[in-house]
Design a protein around this motif. Structure first.
Motif, PDB file in Angstrom:
ATOM      1  N   VAL A 125       0.854  -1.193   0.000  1.00 52.65           N
ATOM      2  CA  VAL A 125       0.000   0.000   0.000  1.00 52.65           C
ATOM      3  C   VAL A 125       0.886   1.239   0.000  1.00 52.65           C
ATOM      4  N   THR A 126       0.528   2.181  -0.858  1.00 51.56           N
ATOM      5  CA  THR A 126       1.445   3.291  -1.130  1.00 51.56           C
ATOM      6  C   THR A 126       0.731   4.632  -1.189  1.00 51.56           C
ATOM      7  N   PRO A 127       0.984   5.530  -0.243  1.00 53.05           N
ATOM      8  CA  PRO A 127       0.502   6.911  -0.401  1.00 53.05           C
ATOM      9  C   PRO A 127       1.312   7.642  -1.467  1.00 53.05           C
ATOM     10  N   ILE A 128       0.741   8.720  -1.977  1.00 50.66           N
ATOM     11  CA  ILE A 128       1.393   9.541  -3.000  1.00 50.66           C
ATOM     12  C   ILE A 128       1.992  10.754  -2.306  1.00 50.66           C
ATOM     13  N   ARG A 129       3.300  10.865  -2.351  1.00 54.63           N
ATOM     14  CA  ARG A 129       4.007  11.859  -1.545  1.00 54.63           C
ATOM     15  C   ARG A 129       3.513  13.281  -1.800  1.00 54.63           C
ATOM     16  N   HIS A 130       3.303  13.637  -3.078  1.00 53.55           N
ATOM     17  CA  HIS A 130       2.917  15.020  -3.365  1.00 53.55           C
ATOM     18  C   HIS A 130       1.436  15.283  -3.090  1.00 53.55           C
ATOM     19  N   PHE A 131       0.698  14.270  -2.635  1.00 51.04           N
ATOM     20  CA  PHE A 131      -0.671  14.504  -2.171  1.00 51.04           C
ATOM     21  C   PHE A 131      -0.688  14.978  -0.715  1.00 51.04           C
ATOM     22  N   GLY A 132       0.448  14.854  -0.022  1.00 55.14           N
ATOM     23  CA  GLY A 132       0.570  15.409   1.316  1.00 55.14           C
ATOM     24  C   GLY A 132       0.464  14.398   2.437  1.00 55.14           C
ATOM     25  N   ALA A 133       0.945  14.796   3.625  1.00 60.43           N
ATOM     26  CA  ALA A 133       1.026  13.904   4.781  1.00 60.43           C
ATOM     27  C   ALA A 133      -0.347  13.552   5.344  1.00 60.43           C
ATOM     28  N   ALA A 134      -1.302  14.465   5.271  1.00 64.96           N
ATOM     29  CA  ALA A 134      -2.629  14.191   5.829  1.00 64.96           C
ATOM     30  C   ALA A 134      -3.308  13.054   5.078  1.00 64.96           C
ATOM     31  N   LYS A 135      -3.238  13.082   3.750  1.00 65.33           N
ATOM     32  CA  LYS A 135      -3.825  12.003   2.956  1.00 65.33           C
ATOM     33  C   LYS A 135      -3.038  10.707   3.155  1.00 65.33           C
ATOM     34  N   ALA A 136      -1.739  10.824   3.373  1.00 68.17           N
ATOM     35  CA  ALA A 136      -0.940   9.631   3.647  1.00 68.17           C
ATOM     36  C   ALA A 136      -1.394   8.935   4.925  1.00 68.17           C
ATOM     37  N   ARG A 137      -1.819   9.700   5.917  1.00 63.82           N
ATOM     38  CA  ARG A 137      -2.325   9.096   7.151  1.00 63.82           C
ATOM     39  C   ARG A 137      -3.603   8.303   6.877  1.00 63.82           C
ATOM     40  N   GLU A 138      -4.462   8.819   6.014  1.00 66.41           N
ATOM     41  CA  GLU A 138      -5.664   8.076   5.634  1.00 66.41           C
ATOM     42  C   GLU A 138      -5.291   6.782   4.913  1.00 66.41           C
TER      43      GLU A 138
END
Length: 333
Positions: A135-148
């Motif tokens: 599972v991979t957050p998108i770095r340039h979408f920001g830290a808040a979305k990464a927490r989700e």
């Protein structure tokens, strides 16, 4: 010139973006079915068209627009795994982003994940290829979305979702901003990797190691610019998910012979080979092997050792590794 077997068997791939492996014809067809305008992201030959890494990110995200439902991802997964199996891949770990699978809503994410896993089961039965998810957050979408995204990962961690990573624009923000997300994933039992040392340089690698405590690095090749850092990577046993064709296609290095993968290996770094986003970079796992053989005289014996080392670095469970080890032994006997 060293030649490897034309059907060089049993490859292990640890760095593949599921959406980024979508064949252009698949995305064009899906967009046409859904009457979605994805803009001029293809060249006159029907291939993905971009100018540099940041334009590549734009085109990548545009190509995900027709992927609107779990069924779309079911079809995508089958298409991707069919191409991988054709190139001798028997095990793949794919980066999967809840950002593109239900907008980070946990309920929707589970539906998408179920569809992907169903397709993976079909591919394993029919094509002999095993898939696991990171599972991979998108770095340039920001830290808040990464927490989700981390919460989605934690909710579905287990025998199939085996890892957590981060992709996207390496120059956006700081990896330390994502420490909470990585700790959340670690506490859920997920293994950790991170894209670093591609566009951000050695300092990005050092941050991934110190701030996120990863055991693998996506790319990581620019560590070669700091030999003390290379020594630290060796000492800690950190594995690099190297994608030579991607690095050359995006202009990080002028050609495969200038790529540092062999130099890193000779200094004791554990390197693996992957395709990253293969149709974007006009590559396959077989092409990667052939190009490396030509550039560095790597032979079948070397690639057999590479496959074993890659399996050792995989995030899957012990039973899966034992089964795949038998496959490698039979293929490379």
């Amino acid at each position: 010139m060293t030649r490897i077997s034309s059907t060089n068997p049993a490859k292990i791939e640890l760095h593949l973006h599921l959406e980024g492996a979508a064949p252009p014809a698949f995305i064009r067809g899906l967009a046409k079915e859904k009457h979605i305008d994805i803009g001029g992201i293809f060249d006159e030959d029907g291939n993905y068209k971009f100018t540099d890494f940041w334009d590549f990110l734009r085109v990548y995200e545009a190509a995900t627009l027709p992927l609107k439902s779990p069924q779309d991802f079911h079809r995508l997964t089958l298409a991707v795994l069919e191409e991988s199996a054709r190139n001798g891949v028997v095990y793949t770990e794919a980066f999967i982003s809840p950002d593109f699978c239900g907008g980070r809503d946990i309920g929707a994410w589970k539906e998408y994940l179920h569809a992907i896993r169903e397709a993976a089961d079909i591919a394993q039965a029919q094509m002999g290829i095993t898939l696991r998810g990171i599972v991979t957050p998108i770095r340039h979408f920001g830290a808040a979305k990464a927490r989700e995204t981390a919460r989605c990962a934690a909710e579905t961690a287990g025998d199939w979702v085996v890892g957590f990573g981060i992709g996207g624009d390496e120059k956006s923000g700081h990896l330390s901003d994502f420490k909470w997300s990585f700790e959340c994933a670690r506490e859920a039992g997920l293994r950790l990797t991170a894209h670093a040392g591609e566009w951000g340089g050695p300092e990005s690698v050092r941050s991934a190691i110190n701030d996120l405590n990863v055991e693998r690095l996506g790319h990581g090749v620019r560590a070669i610019e700091d030999l003390a850092l290379v020594d630290e990577i060796v000492e800690k046993g950190i594995v690099l998910e190297v994608c030579p064709g991607s690095n050359v296609a995006l202009g990080l290095y002028p050609g495969i012979r200038q790529h540092p993968i062999n130099a890193l290996h000779e200094r004791g770094v554990k390197v693996t080979v992957s395709t990253d986003d293969p149709p974007f970079f006009h590559t396959t796992m077989q092409k990667e092997y052939e190009n490396l053989a030509d550039a560095f005289d790597w032979d079948d014996g070397f690639f057999a050792q590479l496959a074993k080392a890659s399996l050792d670095a995989a995030f899957c469970d012990a039973d899966t590794k034992a089964r795949l080890q038998k496959t490698l032994e039979q293929a490379h006997a």
